[in-house]
Design a protein around this motif. Sequence first.
Motif, PDB file in Angstrom:
ATOM      1  N   TRP A 257       0.837  -1.205   0.000  1.00  0.00           N
ATOM      2  CA  TRP A 257       0.000   0.000   0.000  1.00  0.00           C
ATOM      3  C   TRP A 257       0.871   1.254   0.000  1.00  0.00           C
ATOM      4  CZ3 TRP A 257      -3.131   3.718  -0.530  1.00  0.00           C
ATOM      5  CH2 TRP A 257      -3.167   4.785   0.357  1.00  0.00           C
ATOM      6  N   SER A 258       1.823   1.328   0.905  1.00  0.00           N
ATOM      7  CA  SER A 258       2.685   2.513   1.004  1.00  0.00           C
ATOM      8  C   SER A 258       3.454   2.754  -0.285  1.00  0.00           C
ATOM      9  CB  SER A 258       3.671   2.363   2.170  1.00  0.00           C
ATOM     10  OG  SER A 258       2.979   2.273   3.381  1.00  0.00           O
ATOM     11  N   THR A 259       3.953   1.677  -0.885  1.00  0.00           N
ATOM     12  CA  THR A 259       4.700   1.784  -2.136  1.00  0.00           C
ATOM     13  C   THR A 259       3.806   2.311  -3.255  1.00  0.00           C
ATOM     14  OG1 THR A 259       6.148  -0.025  -1.445  1.00  0.00           O
ATOM     15  CG2 THR A 259       6.105   0.513  -3.800  1.00  0.00           C
ATOM     16  N   CYS A 260       2.607   1.771  -3.372  1.00  0.00           N
ATOM     17  CA  CYS A 260       1.681   2.216  -4.419  1.00  0.00           C
ATOM     18  C   CYS A 260       1.281   3.677  -4.224  1.00  0.00           C
ATOM     19  CB  CYS A 260       0.441   1.326  -4.455  1.00  0.00           C
ATOM     20  SG  CYS A 260       0.752  -0.261  -5.228  1.00  0.00           S
ATOM     21  N   TRP A 261       1.042   4.089  -2.976  1.00  0.00           N
ATOM     22  CA  TRP A 261       0.681   5.486  -2.733  1.00  0.00           C
ATOM     23  C   TRP A 261       1.825   6.420  -3.154  1.00  0.00           C
ATOM     24  CZ3 TRP A 261      -3.724   7.853  -2.107  1.00  0.00           C
ATOM     25  CH2 TRP A 261      -3.733   9.188  -1.673  1.00  0.00           C
ATOM     26  N   ILE A 262       3.049   6.060  -2.807  1.00  0.00           N
ATOM     27  CA  ILE A 262       4.206   6.887  -3.181  1.00  0.00           C
ATOM     28  C   ILE A 262       4.365   6.947  -4.698  1.00  0.00           C
ATOM     29  CG2 ILE A 262       6.736   6.995  -3.118  1.00  0.00           C
ATOM     30  CD1 ILE A 262       6.484   5.884  -0.195  1.00  0.00           C
ATOM     31  N   LEU A 263       4.247   5.790  -5.373  1.00  0.00           N
ATOM     32  CA  LEU A 263       4.471   5.737  -6.818  1.00  0.00           C
ATOM     33  C   LEU A 263       3.346   6.376  -7.637  1.00  0.00           C
ATOM     34  CD1 LEU A 263       5.936   2.141  -7.236  1.00  0.00           C
ATOM     35  CD2 LEU A 263       7.173   4.316  -7.346  1.00  0.00           C
ATOM     36  N   PHE A 264       2.092   6.166  -7.213  1.00  0.00           N
ATOM     37  CA  PHE A 264       0.965   6.547  -8.064  1.00  0.00           C
ATOM     38  C   PHE A 264       0.116   7.707  -7.553  1.00  0.00           C
ATOM     39  CE2 PHE A 264       1.592   1.913  -8.775  1.00  0.00           C
ATOM     40  CZ  PHE A 264       2.087   2.009 -10.074  1.00  0.00           C
ATOM     41  N   ALA A 265       0.307   8.150  -6.316  1.00  0.00           N
ATOM     42  CA  ALA A 265      -0.607   9.163  -5.785  1.00  0.00           C
ATOM     43  C   ALA A 265       0.080  10.317  -5.069  1.00  0.00           C
ATOM     44  CB  ALA A 265      -1.609   8.503  -4.837  1.00  0.00           C
ATOM     45  N   ARG A 266       1.097  10.054  -4.333  1.00  0.00           N
ATOM     46  CA  ARG A 266       1.718  11.068  -3.478  1.00  0.00           C
ATOM     47  C   ARG A 266       2.172  12.311  -4.253  1.00  0.00           C
ATOM     48  NH1 ARG A 266       2.313  13.177   1.490  1.00  0.00           N
ATOM     49  NH2 ARG A 266       4.425  13.763   1.963  1.00  0.00           N
ATOM     50  N   TRP A 267       2.616  12.131  -5.463  1.00  0.00           N
ATOM     51  CA  TRP A 267       3.160  13.217  -6.283  1.00  0.00           C
ATOM     52  C   TRP A 267       2.093  13.930  -7.118  1.00  0.00           C
ATOM     53  CZ3 TRP A 267       2.037  12.580 -11.358  1.00  0.00           C
ATOM     54  CH2 TRP A 267       1.676  11.294 -11.755  1.00  0.00           C
ATOM     55  N   THR A 268       0.862  13.448  -7.103  1.00  0.00           N
ATOM     56  CA  THR A 268      -0.141  13.928  -8.063  1.00  0.00           C
ATOM     57  C   THR A 268      -0.673  15.321  -7.737  1.00  0.00           C
ATOM     58  OG1 THR A 268      -1.910  12.816  -6.840  1.00  0.00           O
ATOM     59  CG2 THR A 268      -0.916  11.590  -8.647  1.00  0.00           C
ATOM     60  N   PRO A 269      -0.919  16.123  -8.786  1.00  0.00           N
ATOM     61  CA  PRO A 269      -1.528  17.445  -8.600  1.00  0.00           C
ATOM     62  C   PRO A 269      -3.023  17.305  -8.311  1.00  0.00           C
ATOM     63  CG  PRO A 269      -1.192  17.019 -10.934  1.00  0.00           C
ATOM     64  CD  PRO A 269      -0.582  15.861 -10.184  1.00  0.00           C
ATOM     65  N   PRO A 270      -3.671  18.388  -7.871  1.00  0.00           N
ATOM     66  CA  PRO A 270      -5.102  18.325  -7.524  1.00  0.00           C
ATOM     67  C   PRO A 270      -5.995  17.752  -8.624  1.00  0.00           C
ATOM     68  CG  PRO A 270      -4.177  20.410  -6.818  1.00  0.00           C
ATOM     69  CD  PRO A 270      -3.109  19.719  -7.609  1.00  0.00           C
ATOM     70  N   GLN A 271      -5.634  17.965  -9.877  1.00  0.00           N
ATOM     71  CA  GLN A 271      -6.460  17.484 -10.978  1.00  0.00           C
ATOM     72  C   GLN A 271      -6.524  15.965 -11.059  1.00  0.00           C
ATOM     73  OE1 GLN A 271      -3.882  19.541 -11.141  1.00  0.00           O
ATOM     74  NE2 GLN A 271      -4.668  21.514 -11.878  1.00  0.00           N
ATOM     75  N   LEU A 272      -5.601  15.274 -10.409  1.00  0.00           N
ATOM     76  CA  LEU A 272      -5.584  13.809 -10.456  1.00  0.00           C
ATOM     77  C   LEU A 272      -6.230  13.165  -9.219  1.00  0.00           C
ATOM     78  CD1 LEU A 272      -2.148  13.040 -12.131  1.00  0.00           C
ATOM     79  CD2 LEU A 272      -4.418  13.043 -13.144  1.00  0.00           C
ATOM     80  N   GLN A 273      -7.161  13.880  -8.631  1.00  0.00           N
ATOM     81  CA  GLN A 273      -7.940  13.354  -7.504  1.00  0.00           C
ATOM     82  C   GLN A 273      -8.542  11.968  -7.816  1.00  0.00           C
ATOM     83  OE1 GLN A 273      -8.859  13.545  -3.850  1.00  0.00           O
ATOM     84  NE2 GLN A 273      -8.505  15.620  -4.542  1.00  0.00           N
ATOM     85  N   PRO A 274      -9.099  11.748  -9.027  1.00  0.00           N
ATOM     86  CA  PRO A 274      -9.654  10.426  -9.336  1.00  0.00           C
ATOM     87  C   PRO A 274      -8.626   9.297  -9.235  1.00  0.00           C
ATOM     88  CG  PRO A 274     -10.473  12.038 -10.904  1.00  0.00           C
ATOM     89  CD  PRO A 274      -9.388  12.713 -10.098  1.00  0.00           C
ATOM     90  N   LEU A 275      -7.381   9.577  -9.602  1.00  0.00           N
ATOM     91  CA  LEU A 275      -6.337   8.557  -9.493  1.00  0.00           C
ATOM     92  C   LEU A 275      -6.093   8.188  -8.035  1.00  0.00           C
ATOM     93  CD1 LEU A 275      -4.145   6.750 -10.682  1.00  0.00           C
ATOM     94  CD2 LEU A 275      -2.603   8.727 -10.647  1.00  0.00           C
ATOM     95  N   ARG A 276      -6.064   9.184  -7.160  1.00  0.00           N
ATOM     96  CA  ARG A 276      -5.871   8.897  -5.731  1.00  0.00           C
ATOM     97  C   ARG A 276      -7.012   8.039  -5.190  1.00  0.00           C
ATOM     98  NH1 ARG A 276      -3.726  14.255  -5.916  1.00  0.00           N
ATOM     99  NH2 ARG A 276      -5.534  15.258  -4.980  1.00  0.00           N
ATOM    100  N   ARG A 277      -8.248   8.365  -5.574  1.00  0.00           N
ATOM    101  CA  ARG A 277      -9.389   7.546  -5.127  1.00  0.00           C
ATOM    102  C   ARG A 277      -9.265   6.115  -5.647  1.00  0.00           C
ATOM    103  NH1 ARG A 277     -12.418  12.596  -6.007  1.00  0.00           N
ATOM    104  NH2 ARG A 277     -12.829  11.911  -8.144  1.00  0.00           N
ATOM    105  N   LEU A 278      -8.803   5.973  -6.883  1.00  0.00           N
ATOM    106  CA  LEU A 278      -8.627   4.646  -7.478  1.00  0.00           C
ATOM    107  C   LEU A 278      -7.608   3.815  -6.690  1.00  0.00           C
ATOM    108  CD1 LEU A 278      -9.313   2.763  -9.902  1.00  0.00           C
ATOM    109  CD2 LEU A 278      -7.324   3.761 -11.048  1.00  0.00           C
ATOM    110  N   VAL A 279      -6.479   4.438  -6.337  1.00  0.00           N
ATOM    111  CA  VAL A 279      -5.449   3.733  -5.565  1.00  0.00           C
ATOM    112  C   VAL A 279      -6.006   3.322  -4.201  1.00  0.00           C
ATOM    113  CG1 VAL A 279      -3.175   3.938  -4.474  1.00  0.00           C
ATOM    114  CG2 VAL A 279      -3.540   4.851  -6.778  1.00  0.00           C
TER     115      VAL A 279
END
Length: 195
Positions: free
Chosen positions: A37-59
């Motif tokens: 979980w921590s690895t996926c959040w760092i790789l796919f969500a932690r760096w994302t700008p506000p416009q990528l809110q849907p990606l964070r919800r997906l993760v």
Amino acid sequence: MARHSETVEPRGRARGRSPLLGGATFELRHRVARVAWSTCWILFARWTPPQLQPLRRLVLRAFGADIHPTAMVRSSVKIWWPGNLKMGERASLGPGAICYNVASVTIEDFAIVSQRAHLCTGTHDIDDPDFPLRARPIKVGRNAWVAAEAFVGPGVHIGEGAVLGARAVTFRNLEDWTVYGGNHAKPLRSRKKIV
């Protein structure tokens, strides 16, 4: 991954080694899942700008979170385990918020958890020589607001429309439509109901 509800028993005790002496509190499979979980959040969500809110919800959903399609989770939040998180319509976890959800955390519709606020479901039994982890769920009611850097302890229910002021601390339930402040939080005044 099963949700932890009331009490989390130490795994090390069964093997004769308590967590206080370096034994594991959680099973190996859960520790491995949390690393994933921590690895996926760092790789796919932690760096994302506000416009990528849907990606964070997906993760978050990929790891078991129950997240409404309009819920907002900032990229800098720290969530212990998504499978113990439920967020309603337009619910929000602000920048730097900490969600230590060993037990379930529910953030209902239109509830806000502001920047660097801390929702902590876990504590330890200080009267047990093994110092075992104990966890109780937290619920933030509809239209409630946990303001900046406030702390919410294990088992607390924040009532509908209640406000926990900036840097306030509560280990007790908060009444509906009431504003609280201080350490330990005390009621300051009523809040007008939002229709």
